[in-house]
Scaffold this active site. Structure first.
Site, PDB file in Angstrom:
ATOM      1  CB  SER A 220      70.683 104.776  32.679  1.00  6.74           C
ATOM      2  OG  SER A 220      69.713 104.248  34.356  1.00  6.74           O
TER       3      SER A 220
ATOM      4  CE1 TYR B  33      70.940 110.176  34.072  1.00  6.19           C
ATOM      5  CE2 TYR B  33      69.063 108.818  34.351  1.00  6.19           C
ATOM      6  CZ  TYR B  33      70.656 108.547  33.887  1.00  6.19           C
ATOM      7  OH  TYR B  33      71.510 107.745  34.506  1.00  6.19           O
TER       8      TYR B  33
HETATM    9  N1  LIG Z   1      74.534 106.737  40.071  1.00 14.45           N
HETATM   10  C1  LIG Z   1      73.476 106.370  39.665  1.00 14.45           C
HETATM   11  O1  LIG Z   1      72.224 106.295  40.051  1.00 14.45           O
HETATM   12  C2  LIG Z   1      73.732 106.163  37.411  1.00 14.45           C
HETATM   13  C3  LIG Z   1      72.625 104.629  37.307  1.00 14.45           C
HETATM   14  C4  LIG Z   1      72.503 104.826  36.491  1.00 14.45           C
HETATM   15  C5  LIG Z   1      73.320 104.793  35.277  1.00 14.45           C
HETATM   16  N2  LIG Z   1      74.395 106.423  36.374  1.00 14.45           N
HETATM   17  C6  LIG Z   1      75.006 107.053  34.606  1.00 14.45           C
HETATM   18  O2  LIG Z   1      76.517 106.955  35.345  1.00 14.45           O
HETATM   19  C7  LIG Z   1      77.502 107.820  34.590  1.00 14.45           C
HETATM   20  C8  LIG Z   1      77.652 108.229  35.611  1.00 14.45           C
HETATM   21  O3  LIG Z   1      77.594 108.868  36.767  1.00 14.45           O
HETATM   22  P1  LIG Z   1      77.856 108.438  38.517  1.00 14.45           P
HETATM   23  O4  LIG Z   1      77.033 108.033  39.432  1.00 14.45           O
HETATM   24  O5  LIG Z   1      79.331 108.881  38.472  1.00 14.45           O
HETATM   25  O6  LIG Z   1      78.037 110.385  38.682  1.00 14.45           O
HETATM   26  P2  LIG Z   1      78.921 111.478  39.227  1.00 14.45           P
HETATM   27  O7  LIG Z   1      79.744 110.720  40.139  1.00 14.45           O
HETATM   28  O8  LIG Z   1      77.913 112.614  39.327  1.00 14.45           O
HETATM   29  O9  LIG Z   1      79.600 111.221  37.607  1.00 14.45           O
HETATM   30  C9  LIG Z   1      79.259 112.641  36.927  1.00 14.45           C
HETATM   31  C10 LIG Z   1      80.478 112.587  36.168  1.00 14.45           C
HETATM   32  O10 LIG Z   1      80.311 113.311  34.655  1.00 14.45           O
HETATM   33  C11 LIG Z   1      81.075 114.506  34.799  1.00 14.45           C
HETATM   34  N3  LIG Z   1      80.579 114.829  33.413  1.00 14.45           N
HETATM   35  C12 LIG Z   1      79.188 116.323  33.666  1.00 14.45           C
HETATM   36  N4  LIG Z   1      79.607 117.153  32.607  1.00 14.45           N
HETATM   37  C13 LIG Z   1      80.371 116.757  32.548  1.00 14.45           C
HETATM   38  C14 LIG Z   1      80.908 117.254  30.993  1.00 14.45           C
HETATM   39  N5  LIG Z   1      79.896 118.514  30.269  1.00 14.45           N
HETATM   40  N6  LIG Z   1      82.494 117.380  30.977  1.00 14.45           N
HETATM   41  C15 LIG Z   1      82.530 115.817  31.166  1.00 14.45           C
HETATM   42  N7  LIG Z   1      82.634 115.604  31.930  1.00 14.45           N
HETATM   43  C16 LIG Z   1      81.175 115.509  32.578  1.00 14.45           C
HETATM   44  C17 LIG Z   1      80.608 115.538  36.515  1.00 14.45           C
HETATM   45  O11 LIG Z   1      81.899 115.764  36.447  1.00 14.45           O
HETATM   46  P3  LIG Z   1      81.965 117.007  37.676  1.00 14.45           P
HETATM   47  O12 LIG Z   1      81.525 116.919  38.535  1.00 14.45           O
HETATM   48  O13 LIG Z   1      83.321 117.868  37.632  1.00 14.45           O
HETATM   49  O14 LIG Z   1      81.101 117.914  36.398  1.00 14.45           O
HETATM   50  C18 LIG Z   1      81.302 113.326  36.740  1.00 14.45           C
HETATM   51  O15 LIG Z   1      82.402 113.204  37.007  1.00 14.45           O
HETATM   52  C19 LIG Z   1      76.314 109.082  33.978  1.00 14.45           C
HETATM   53  O16 LIG Z   1      75.908 109.165  32.503  1.00 14.45           O
HETATM   54  C20 LIG Z   1      75.394 108.312  34.527  1.00 14.45           C
HETATM   55  O17 LIG Z   1      73.490 109.283  33.638  1.00 14.45           O
HETATM   56  C21 LIG Z   1      74.349 106.551  36.901  1.00 14.45           C
END
Ligand SMILES: NC(=O)c1ccc[n+]([C@@H]2O[C@H](COP(=O)([O-])OP(=O)(O)OC[C@H]3O[C@@H](n4cnc5c(N)ncnc54)[C@H](OP(=O)(O)O)[C@@H]3O)[C@@H](O)[C@H]2O)c1
Length: 286
Positions: free
Chosen positions: A142, A155
């Protein structure tokens, strides 16, 4: 390379993971879209999309928090396909709350998924990549892996830790033809925002940090409203994965590029003041 390239993506049920799995499959990778829970809505959407668009995509279960789940899933992929070309470590969530109000258990869980989960998957995949003498490991960190905002202490801790580990790892993996790549998105419109966990103790109006928390959550709302589509991140992952000479870091989104560029040219005090203004913090920080 004559064999079909194999990609594995963690946390594929929504957001960046969903878009990345489907884009890699559309781009010719035989993709294992791994999900936390097989019975969830995200799995069904992945299966429907793969069927409808005739994508080389399989949905399988992988809980990054579990040694057994990671080992079994990676072993079963390697048994069938003999190789893994790309691993995208994407699974993650955010924990919010002031340090003194966050329990050790909540902190451990945050690190278990975001940090140890990624390490666990890398430990399972690296021996396979080392033997085949090629592979790309993509860690979705991130912009919050390089700069910090308030009320998201652990985080940031988990994402900074992943940045440090990945940076060091590049030296040991280079002789085996394995590349490590960090993807650093700004705000992305996904389930991420509604999945933010607030530490139990921090969820009280009597908290000494209640005002800070309220201001931060207001700013999060704005960040979410202006967030980019997760497909932007997926496109960057594809660029990195298909490049012969990928960079160590890819910053995604205007907010992330602007913030990281500003950080380069500012002192700690100047950057602290920028964040203070952004989050409407009514006192001097540094
Ligand atoms: N959204 C943002 O603004 C942002 C910005 C920078 C970085 N990121 C990073 O991008 C990544 C993806 O996030 P996203 O934005 O796509 O959010 P998201 O839609 O909430 O996706 C997160 C995914 O991680 C899965 N997950 C959580 N715990 C898990 C576990 N123990 N084993 C396997 N899967 C698990 C969730 O599955 P379930 O829902 O089934 O638990 C979901 O599929 C994360 O690492 C986040 O920190 C996000």
């Amino acid at each position: 390379m004559s064999e079909q390239r194999i990609a594995v993506v963690t946390g594929s049920s929504s957001g960046i993971g969903f878009e990345t799995s489907t884009l890699l499959a559309k781009s010719g990778f035989y993709t294992f879209a791994t999900v936390h829970k097989l019975e969830g809505e995200g799995s069904h959407q992945l299966i429907d999309t793969a069927k409808r668009e005739k994508l080389p995509l399989e949905v399988i279960q992988l809980d990054v928090n579990s040694d057994e789940s990671v080992k079994n899933t990676i072993n079963s992929i390697v048994k069938k396909n003999k190789r893994i070309d790309v691993i995208v470590n994407n699974a993650g969530y955010a924990l919010g709350g002031a340090l003194e109000e966050t329990s050790m258990d909540e902190i451990r869980k945050q690190f278990e998924t975001n940090f140890f989960g990624t390490v666990r998957v890398m430990q399972a995949a690296i021996p396979v990549m080392r033997k085949q003498r090629s592979g790309k490991i993509i860690n979705i960190t991130s912009m919050g892996g390089r700069v910090s905002i308030p009320f998201s202490t652990f985080y940031h801790g988990s994402k900074f830790a992943l940045e440090g580990v990945s940076e060091s790892l590049q030296y040991e993996l280079a002789p085996f033809g394995i590349k490590i790549i960090l993807i650093e998105p700004g705000a992305v419109g996904s389930n991420f925002w509604k999945s933010i966990k607030i530490a139990k103790k921090a969820n009280s109006p009597n908290s000494p940090y209640a005002q800070l928390a309220a201001n931060v959550l207001k700013t999060f709302k704005k960040m979410e409203e202006n967030a980019m589509h997760p497909s932007e991140v997926a496109k960057t992952v594809l660029d990195a994965v298909t490049s012969d000479d990928p960079q160590l870091r890819y910053v995604v989104g205007n907010d992330a590029s602007k913030t990281l560029e500003a950080r380069k040219n500012m002192s700690d005090v100047e950057f602290g003041n920028l964040i203070k203004d952004q989050f409407k913090i009514p006192y001097n920080v540094i």
